[in-house]
Motif scaffolding. Sequence first.
Motif, PDB file in Angstrom:
ATOM      1  N   VAL A 164      17.692  -9.348 -19.185  1.00 54.40           N
ATOM      2  CA  VAL A 164      17.743 -10.685 -18.287  1.00 54.40           C
ATOM      3  C   VAL A 164      18.695 -11.859 -19.279  1.00 54.40           C
ATOM      4  CG1 VAL A 164      18.044 -12.320 -16.005  1.00 54.40           C
ATOM      5  CG2 VAL A 164      16.679 -10.440 -16.288  1.00 54.40           C
ATOM      6  N   ASP A 165      20.097 -11.540 -19.491  1.00 51.21           N
ATOM      7  CA  ASP A 165      20.453 -13.586 -19.693  1.00 51.21           C
ATOM      8  C   ASP A 165      19.358 -14.606 -19.951  1.00 51.21           C
ATOM      9  OD1 ASP A 165      22.938 -11.485 -21.050  1.00 51.21           O
ATOM     10  OD2 ASP A 165      24.031 -11.681 -19.613  1.00 51.21           O
ATOM     11  N   ILE A 166      19.186 -15.325 -20.696  1.00 55.37           N
ATOM     12  CA  ILE A 166      18.498 -15.740 -21.390  1.00 55.37           C
ATOM     13  C   ILE A 166      19.264 -16.975 -20.310  1.00 55.37           C
ATOM     14  CG2 ILE A 166      17.829 -18.328 -22.050  1.00 55.37           C
ATOM     15  CD1 ILE A 166      17.058 -16.546 -24.513  1.00 55.37           C
ATOM     16  N   GLY A 167      18.818 -17.933 -18.968  1.00 51.13           N
ATOM     17  CA  GLY A 167      19.419 -18.669 -18.529  1.00 51.13           C
ATOM     18  C   GLY A 167      20.220 -18.184 -16.923  1.00 51.13           C
ATOM     19  N   ASN A 168      19.595 -16.954 -16.618  1.00 50.82           N
ATOM     20  CA  ASN A 168      20.330 -16.370 -15.154  1.00 50.82           C
ATOM     21  C   ASN A 168      19.353 -16.285 -14.437  1.00 50.82           C
ATOM     22  OD1 ASN A 168      20.760 -13.994 -13.868  1.00 50.82           O
ATOM     23  ND2 ASN A 168      21.344 -12.550 -15.078  1.00 50.82           N
ATOM     24  N   LYS A 169      19.875 -17.278 -13.232  1.00 51.16           N
ATOM     25  CA  LYS A 169      18.973 -17.347 -12.018  1.00 51.16           C
ATOM     26  C   LYS A 169      17.866 -15.780 -11.643  1.00 51.16           C
ATOM     27  CE  LYS A 169      22.274 -20.373 -10.224  1.00 51.16           C
ATOM     28  NZ  LYS A 169      22.925 -20.979  -9.062  1.00 51.16           N
ATOM     29  N   ALA A 170      18.337 -14.615 -12.002  1.00 50.54           N
ATOM     30  CA  ALA A 170      17.467 -13.687 -11.676  1.00 50.54           C
ATOM     31  C   ALA A 170      16.270 -13.231 -12.552  1.00 50.54           C
ATOM     32  CB  ALA A 170      17.919 -12.276 -12.037  1.00 50.54           C
ATOM     33  N   GLU A 171      16.397 -14.650 -13.916  1.00 46.98           N
ATOM     34  CA  GLU A 171      15.075 -14.281 -14.647  1.00 46.98           C
ATOM     35  C   GLU A 171      13.174 -15.436 -13.584  1.00 46.98           C
ATOM     36  OE1 GLU A 171      14.196 -16.410 -19.085  1.00 46.98           O
ATOM     37  OE2 GLU A 171      15.806 -16.826 -17.601  1.00 46.98           O
ATOM     38  N   ASP A 172      13.975 -15.880 -13.136  1.00 45.53           N
ATOM     39  CA  ASP A 172      12.938 -16.300 -11.831  1.00 45.53           C
ATOM     40  C   ASP A 172      12.354 -14.986 -11.550  1.00 45.53           C
ATOM     41  OD1 ASP A 172      12.636 -18.697 -13.365  1.00 45.53           O
ATOM     42  OD2 ASP A 172      14.232 -19.369 -12.529  1.00 45.53           O
ATOM     43  N   LEU A 173      12.998 -14.819 -10.344  1.00 45.65           N
ATOM     44  CA  LEU A 173      13.513 -13.603  -9.932  1.00 45.65           C
ATOM     45  C   LEU A 173      11.874 -12.563 -10.009  1.00 45.65           C
ATOM     46  CD1 LEU A 173      12.944 -12.354  -6.376  1.00 45.65           C
ATOM     47  CD2 LEU A 173      15.675 -11.193  -7.432  1.00 45.65           C
ATOM     48  N   TYR A 174      13.002 -11.848 -11.340  1.00 44.72           N
ATOM     49  CA  TYR A 174      12.176 -10.565 -11.934  1.00 44.72           C
ATOM     50  C   TYR A 174      10.606 -11.381 -12.375  1.00 44.72           C
ATOM     51  CZ  TYR A 174      16.614  -8.427 -12.069  1.00 44.72           C
ATOM     52  OH  TYR A 174      17.135  -7.975 -11.917  1.00 44.72           O
ATOM     53  N   TYR A 175       9.930 -12.496 -12.809  1.00 46.77           N
ATOM     54  CA  TYR A 175       8.824 -13.291 -13.171  1.00 46.77           C
ATOM     55  C   TYR A 175       7.714 -13.351 -11.976  1.00 46.77           C
ATOM     56  CZ  TYR A 175       5.323 -16.318 -15.257  1.00 46.77           C
ATOM     57  OH  TYR A 175       4.453 -16.839 -15.686  1.00 46.77           O
ATOM     58  N   LYS A 176       8.374 -13.619 -11.086  1.00 42.72           N
ATOM     59  CA  LYS A 176       7.854 -13.800  -9.760  1.00 42.72           C
ATOM     60  C   LYS A 176       7.499 -12.108  -8.794  1.00 42.72           C
ATOM     61  CE  LYS A 176       9.928 -17.922  -8.291  1.00 42.72           C
ATOM     62  NZ  LYS A 176      10.518 -18.806  -6.615  1.00 42.72           N
ATOM     63  N   LEU A 177       7.688 -11.057  -9.663  1.00 42.29           N
ATOM     64  CA  LEU A 177       8.144  -9.837  -9.125  1.00 42.29           C
ATOM     65  C   LEU A 177       6.912  -9.242 -10.005  1.00 42.29           C
ATOM     66  CD1 LEU A 177      11.664  -8.233  -7.923  1.00 42.29           C
ATOM     67  CD2 LEU A 177       9.243  -9.191  -6.668  1.00 42.29           C
ATOM     68  N   GLY A 178       6.043  -9.846 -11.247  1.00 44.67           N
ATOM     69  CA  GLY A 178       5.664  -9.560 -12.459  1.00 44.67           C
ATOM     70  C   GLY A 178       5.848  -9.496 -13.288  1.00 44.67           C
ATOM     71  N   PHE A 179       7.570  -9.186 -13.767  1.00 43.07           N
ATOM     72  CA  PHE A 179       7.038  -9.273 -14.808  1.00 43.07           C
ATOM     73  C   PHE A 179       7.091 -10.225 -16.130  1.00 43.07           C
ATOM     74  CE2 PHE A 179      10.223  -6.158 -12.779  1.00 43.07           C
ATOM     75  CZ  PHE A 179      10.015  -5.571 -13.617  1.00 43.07           C
ATOM     76  N   LEU A 180       6.769  -9.574 -17.086  1.00 44.17           N
ATOM     77  CA  LEU A 180       7.013 -10.443 -17.909  1.00 44.17           C
ATOM     78  C   LEU A 180       7.612 -11.120 -19.078  1.00 44.17           C
ATOM     79  CD1 LEU A 180       3.298  -9.404 -19.313  1.00 44.17           C
ATOM     80  CD2 LEU A 180       3.603 -11.446 -18.279  1.00 44.17           C
ATOM     81  N   LYS A 181       8.233 -12.779 -18.937  1.00 45.79           N
ATOM     82  CA  LYS A 181       9.259 -12.532 -20.457  1.00 45.79           C
ATOM     83  C   LYS A 181       8.838 -12.328 -21.872  1.00 45.79           C
ATOM     84  CE  LYS A 181      10.942 -16.449 -17.888  1.00 45.79           C
ATOM     85  NZ  LYS A 181      10.491 -18.562 -17.556  1.00 45.79           N
ATOM     86  N   GLY A 182       9.666 -11.611 -22.033  1.00 46.33           N
ATOM     87  CA  GLY A 182       9.088 -10.854 -23.752  1.00 46.33           C
ATOM     88  C   GLY A 182       9.771 -11.489 -24.837  1.00 46.33           C
ATOM     89  N   SER A 183      10.527 -12.201 -25.702  1.00 45.62           N
ATOM     90  CA  SER A 183      11.453 -12.422 -26.527  1.00 45.62           C
ATOM     91  C   SER A 183      12.500 -12.118 -26.493  1.00 45.62           C
ATOM     92  CB  SER A 183      10.865 -11.701 -28.058  1.00 45.62           C
ATOM     93  OG  SER A 183      11.010 -10.579 -28.577  1.00 45.62           O
ATOM     94  N   GLU A 184      13.334 -13.173 -27.023  1.00 49.14           N
ATOM     95  CA  GLU A 184      14.318 -13.208 -26.722  1.00 49.14           C
ATOM     96  C   GLU A 184      15.372 -12.492 -28.335  1.00 49.14           C
ATOM     97  OE1 GLU A 184      17.707 -16.339 -28.171  1.00 49.14           O
ATOM     98  OE2 GLU A 184      16.110 -17.085 -27.775  1.00 49.14           O
TER      99      GLU A 184
END
Length: 53
Positions: free
Chosen positions: A20-40
């Motif tokens: 996901v591109d940094i700043g994409n609104k979907a980033e928070d959705l995926y985090y809530k679904l259990g995805f972990l944030k990785g490196s840029e």
Amino acid sequence: MIKKALTMLNEEYLAIRLYVDIGNKAEDLYYKLGFLKGSELINMKLVENLIGE
């Protein structure tokens, strides 16, 4: 719909990765679904081919 797809994929794969591109609104959705944030990631583009010069 996303939860159903993730459930089906989870039965077949040990890990599911998405980008996901940094700043994409979907980033928070995926985090809530259990995805972990990785490196840029850095997008690089070859402008001029300098090989052989």
